[in-house]
Design a protein around this motif. Structure first.
Motif, PDB file in Angstrom:
ATOM      1  N   LEU A   1       0.819  -1.199  -0.062  1.00 15.14           N
ATOM      2  CA  LEU A   1      -0.028   0.127   0.066  1.00 15.14           C
ATOM      3  C   LEU A   1       0.834   1.416  -0.005  1.00 15.14           C
ATOM      4  O   LEU A   1       0.399   2.090  -0.716  1.00 15.14           O
ATOM      5  CB  LEU A   1      -1.134  -0.060   1.238  1.00 15.14           C
ATOM      6  CG  LEU A   1      -2.446  -0.623   1.015  1.00 15.14           C
ATOM      7  CD1 LEU A   1      -2.957  -0.782   2.339  1.00 15.14           C
ATOM      8  CD2 LEU A   1      -2.973   0.128  -0.257  1.00 15.14           C
TER       9      LEU A   1
ATOM     10  N   THR B   1       0.365   4.090  -2.951  1.00 13.49           N
ATOM     11  CA  THR B   1      -0.021   5.546  -2.597  1.00 13.49           C
ATOM     12  C   THR B   1       1.210   6.402  -2.734  1.00 13.49           C
ATOM     13  O   THR B   1       1.176   7.458  -2.442  1.00 13.49           O
ATOM     14  CB  THR B   1      -0.570   5.494  -1.210  1.00 13.49           C
ATOM     15  OG1 THR B   1       0.351   4.915  -0.199  1.00 13.49           O
ATOM     16  CG2 THR B   1      -2.059   4.977  -1.058  1.00 13.49           C
TER      17      THR B   1
ATOM     18  N   ALA C   1      -5.002  -1.845  -6.040  1.00  9.99           N
ATOM     19  CA  ALA C   1      -5.669  -2.533  -4.929  1.00  9.99           C
ATOM     20  C   ALA C   1      -5.675  -3.892  -5.249  1.00  9.99           C
ATOM     21  O   ALA C   1      -5.499  -4.679  -4.607  1.00  9.99           O
ATOM     22  CB  ALA C   1      -6.945  -1.974  -5.163  1.00  9.99           C
TER      23      ALA C   1
END
Lengths: 159, 264
Positions: free
Chosen positions: B125, B129, B231
């Motif tokens: 993640l 991001t 994702a």
């Protein structure tokens, strides 16, 4: 979560892990090999060692006094040469006899030492001369069967 | 190269080449992690935080499952041993199977699913991001700041968790064997102590758990770092961490056991 709390829990975790390792080391396991400094080595020749293994116990009067360190075949005389490390606290006379015994009917095999009456003691590197071999069950049975067969044969010819 | 035979061979070869390429990446990644490790370990508070996440938070599941595994071993072992009149060897059975095999292996499997997946998801993640790219923009090496502490946190936690698992399992075996089935406590402990060797059994179990710790931590941080920054990619990487870790743990276990106890 504050820094000090993290430190506290990590410290507790590592302490717990070390306690678990100590528990495994002290309560669950034992050091079966004696420290090398407090042992002396003797050897004995056996005609047949049966199922004796390295690290098998050496007992006298049922008390463990050492371990079997190595088993080799003597290439000249074709006998098994068993090297034993004995605890320094115990000394045995020169005419001690060694035999290979079995714990129970099917248990592990160990070396039993029967002390003699000699004044001189076994020293490091000495050889035990009086030995008796392991009892091999198959040989016993075959000997018994052959003697039975002989008896039967003799009885037959006498008639 | 368009005839069906060569296409079939290509489809056979592609997965193998891809797996080899990925293995090579993982090795180079390990080298780069080890290279920055001295700097990362100097700031030990970062590693401390990762030990908290990977180790302390896994204690509960390790302790509870260790207790249950030990209890089941004692119950099942008793059923078999009592037929041969050897029920006093129950302690030996429980302790040897836990210290040699089950402690390190099940401990590592639980660790991979509890902590390994979390490490992968977090790094994946951060990549998705673009936090890792932001660190590089600020001249902070993300491998030293994020990956190496997580790696070492896992390596340090794993042997401690495996030892806890074994200890709790033996305690569970004691509870069932002595308290429930009524075996003699003295012979339970003394037979266990005379049959379990410190060097051969306990130390080899610790060596195994250290190896598993290295393998699981490397797989977890590598899959996170290698994940596609989407994702879907992160979820796939998390799954792969658990599956690959389980396979590698069991495969390594066969190898290590063959070396340790057969003396090949």
């Amino acid at each position: 979560m504050k820094r000090t709390m993290i430190d506290f829990w990590v410290g507790l975790f590592i302490a717990l892990g070390i306690v678990a390792l100590l528990f495994l080391a002290l309560k669950v396991s034992s050091q079966s090999s004696l420290p090398a400094s407090s042992t002396y080595t003797v050897t004995a020749n056996f005609e047949n060692i049966g199922g004796l293994k390295v690290r098998a116990p050496v007992k006298s009067a049922g008390v463990v006094v050492g371990r079997v360190a190595a088993i080799t075949l003597d290439p000249q005389r074709y006998v098994a040469s068993v090297t034993m490390k004995l605890d320094d606290r115990y000394h045995f006379s020169r005419d001690t006899s060694a035999e290979i015994l079995t714990a129970g009917l099917l248990g592990e095999q160990y070396v039993g030492l029967e002390p003699g009456a000699d004044e001189k003691m076994l020293m490091n590197g000495d050889r035990i001369t009086i030995t008796s071999s392991a009892i091999v069950l198959e040989q016993l049975i075959s000997r018994f069967l052959f003697s039975k067969a002989d008896e039967g044969g003799n009885a037959h010819t006498e008639k | 190269m368009t005839n069906p035979l060569s296409r079939a061979l290509q489809s056979l070869g592609a997965p193998v080449t891809n797996a080899l390429i990925k293995l090579g990446f993982a090795c180079r990644f390990l080298v780069s992690v080890l290279k920055v490790s001295p700097f990362a370990l100097c700031r030990f508070s970062l590693t401390m935080r990762e030990i908290w996440f990977a180790g302390v938070l896994s204690v509960l599941i390790i302790v509870v499952s260790g207790l249950f595994v030990g209890m089941v071993l004692a119950l099942q072992g008793y059923e078999t041993l009592v037929r041969f009149g050897a029920s006093s060897s129950l302690g030996v059975l429980v302790a040897l199977s836990l210290v040699r095999e089950l402690g390190p292996v099940i401990g590592a499997l639980l660790f991979a699913s509890r902590a390994g997946s979390a490490i992968t998801a977090e790094i994946g993640l951060m990549k998705a991001t673009e936090q890792l790219s932001a660190m590089e923009m600020m001249a902070v090496n993300p491998v030293a700041r994020v990956v190496a502490p997580k790696f070492w946190g896992g390596v340090i936690s794993m042997p401690l968790l495996a030892a806890l698992f074994s200890a709790m399992g033996i305690f569970g075996g004691y509870l069932v064997g002595v308290q429930l089935l009524g075996l003699d406590a003295g012979s339970f402990w003394s037979q266990m102590q005379s049959a379990v060797d410190f060097r051969l059994d306990v130390v080899n179990g610790v060596i195994k758990s250290v190896c598993f710790g290295f393998a699981v931590s490397l797989i977890a941080v590598f899959e996170g770092y290698d994940a596609p920054p989407t994702a879907e990619g992160v979820s796939g990487a998390t799954t792969r961490t658990v599956v690959t870790s389980a396979l590698v743990i069991l495969g390594l276990d066969v190898l290590l056991t063959a070396f340790m106890f057969r003396g090949i």
